[in-house]
Design an enzyme around this catalytic site. Sequence first.
Site, PDB file in Angstrom:
ATOM      1  N   GLY A 198       0.864  -0.978  -0.117  1.00  7.50           N
ATOM      2  CA  GLY A 198       0.070   0.070  -0.117  1.00  7.50           C
ATOM      3  C   GLY A 198       0.746   1.109   0.054  1.00  7.50           C
ATOM      4  O   GLY A 198       1.991   1.177   0.547  1.00  7.50           O
ATOM      5  N   SER A 240      -0.491   9.391   0.572  1.00  6.56           N
ATOM      6  CA  SER A 240       0.044  10.504   0.526  1.00  6.56           C
ATOM      7  C   SER A 240       1.137  10.697   1.842  1.00  6.56           C
ATOM      8  O   SER A 240       1.687  11.526   1.960  1.00  6.56           O
ATOM      9  CB  SER A 240      -0.998  11.790   0.605  1.00  6.56           C
ATOM     10  OG  SER A 240      -1.651  11.456   1.561  1.00  6.56           O
ATOM     11  N   LEU A 243       3.170   1.095   3.014  1.00  3.72           N
ATOM     12  CA  LEU A 243       3.061   0.189   3.915  1.00  3.72           C
ATOM     13  C   LEU A 243       3.591  -0.947   3.438  1.00  3.72           C
ATOM     14  O   LEU A 243       3.227  -1.306   2.089  1.00  3.72           O
ATOM     15  CB  LEU A 243       1.321   0.114   4.136  1.00  3.72           C
ATOM     16  CG  LEU A 243       0.844  -1.095   4.923  1.00  3.72           C
ATOM     17  CD1 LEU A 243       1.179  -0.835   6.291  1.00  3.72           C
ATOM     18  CD2 LEU A 243      -0.631  -1.346   4.679  1.00  3.72           C
ATOM     19  N   ASP A 301     -12.587   9.765  13.531  1.00  4.55           N
ATOM     20  CA  ASP A 301     -12.465   9.335  12.120  1.00  4.55           C
ATOM     21  C   ASP A 301     -13.205   8.253  11.673  1.00  4.55           C
ATOM     22  O   ASP A 301     -12.360   7.196  11.119  1.00  4.55           O
ATOM     23  CB  ASP A 301     -10.860   9.404  11.804  1.00  4.55           C
ATOM     24  CG  ASP A 301     -10.859   9.713  10.087  1.00  4.55           C
ATOM     25  OD1 ASP A 301     -11.904  10.110   9.476  1.00  4.55           O
ATOM     26  OD2 ASP A 301      -9.764   9.220   9.530  1.00  4.55           O
TER      27      ASP A 301
END
Length: 538
Positions: free
Chosen positions: A76, A79, A83, A188
Amino acid sequence: MSMPIASTTLAVNNLTNINGNANFNVQANKQLHHQAVDSPARSSMTATTAANSNSNSSRDDSTIVGLHYKIGKKIGEGSFGVLFEGTNMINGVPVAIKFEPRKTEAPQLRDEYKTYKILNGTPNIPYAYYFGQEGLHNILVIDLLGPSLEDLFDWCGRKFSVKTVVQVAVQMITLIEDLHAHDLIYRDIKPDNFLIGRPGQPDANNIHLIDFGMAKQYRDPKTKQHIPYREKKSLSGTARYMSINTHLGREQSRRDDMEALGHVFFYFLRGHLPWQGLKAPNNKQKYEKIGEKKRSTNVYDLAQGLPVQFGRYLEIVRSLSFEECPDYEGYRKLLLSVLDDLGETADGQYDWMKLNDGRGWDLNINKKPNLHGYGHPNPPNEKSRKHRNKQLQMQQLQMQQLQQQQQQQQYAQKTEADMRNSQYKPKLDPTSYEAYQHQTQQKYLQEQQKRQQQQKLQEQQLQEQQLQQQQQQQQQLRATGQPPSQPQAQTQSQQFGARYQPQQQPSAALRTPEQHPNDDNSSLAASHKGFFQKLGCC
């Protein structure tokens, strides 16, 4: 983005399809997170693995971080960082390794690691093994998990059955309850941050919570004193799911997490929310429109054609006061009553288990998942590029032209031998750690060159401004009939001392007025050139 968020999603490219049923009881797998804790005292298999790794003197240490974490393939990128999958070389446990540039404007991995340490041992929260610095990056090592609910939602045709939503909702409520019990609010809530486990594990279909970059303490851990109510706060979270109070700039508390969960539930049930797809000139106005649409949408209109309990849930959590403790158990019972009405039970069967003719999800068949928010098709920074002002666009155009000129010069200076050598350079696997290191080095070199180019451009602009100011002053003096001022070179000569020796000019008294403009301009140009030469930039 939603707002600036650092989502991190953990997945592995060689994951196979899920086998077996999930354990719906979120408390049943508490020991899972402790099985992977670093310890030299392991089983005979672990000892053998450690012995083999120690005996291999030729191992590539460049792919080992934190003493004993072997870096695998990149799974992965976003920005905020990259990962990688990895392996604990002591016990063979698969891990996820998150990389974040140390020079980033808002580093988050250190704070995220602290939050993970607070939550270590909490059921269905990844275990954090290590945080440290490796070269140009901060790294965080945590448990490796499966795809996110957003990925599974896509694979299932962007709509979950009522039974799946109820079972998922009950687990999500429990996860947020556990977080609140540790004096933290999440801030979030979104499907990307809720993941299922790896296939073949006891928690393969349990919902896990990851990415605590936005988490915040809502009360003191010792005194249990709640944070004060405030207004005019900046938005934190994902606009699609955040609470109405968050849109209004009010301090977030437990009630806002619960309301955001309700929006996610309707997203799964409907496949789309009424405030999605709204258009606005910029993000600020778009978020305002989303907030207005949420306020004007009746919860029971939102639940039209769906079990009324979901509308009742959203109505209850929106009525909570700032410091009020949510009734988590009551919410679970309310939603589980939906299954009673349908004659169903919470048996741990989910829609994604029916994929591929009942074999379950498979990355070899299903598309690559959105890995913890990494690789998202619409990252937040892409949206903001559409709203840059004209002045910044002009500066970027000048920078691009300057870069093109330099590239052309470098290409012209490149010899045939260099061209031949570049053709025989070995190509790196783009998913390898070596490729990422090379990419990072190139990125920092480009940033350094960009800063130098910007500095040079600013100096050129400053020089032009000074020349224009001098010319305007000379014109004003000639218009008033006054003699022009002394050349700038004399002032700079005094400033820099004996090291600066400008060419001697005749005194103003010995020069005719016709000589003044040319003399002044030539001395000004020479003085500025010498000035910038002393600064080492011309």
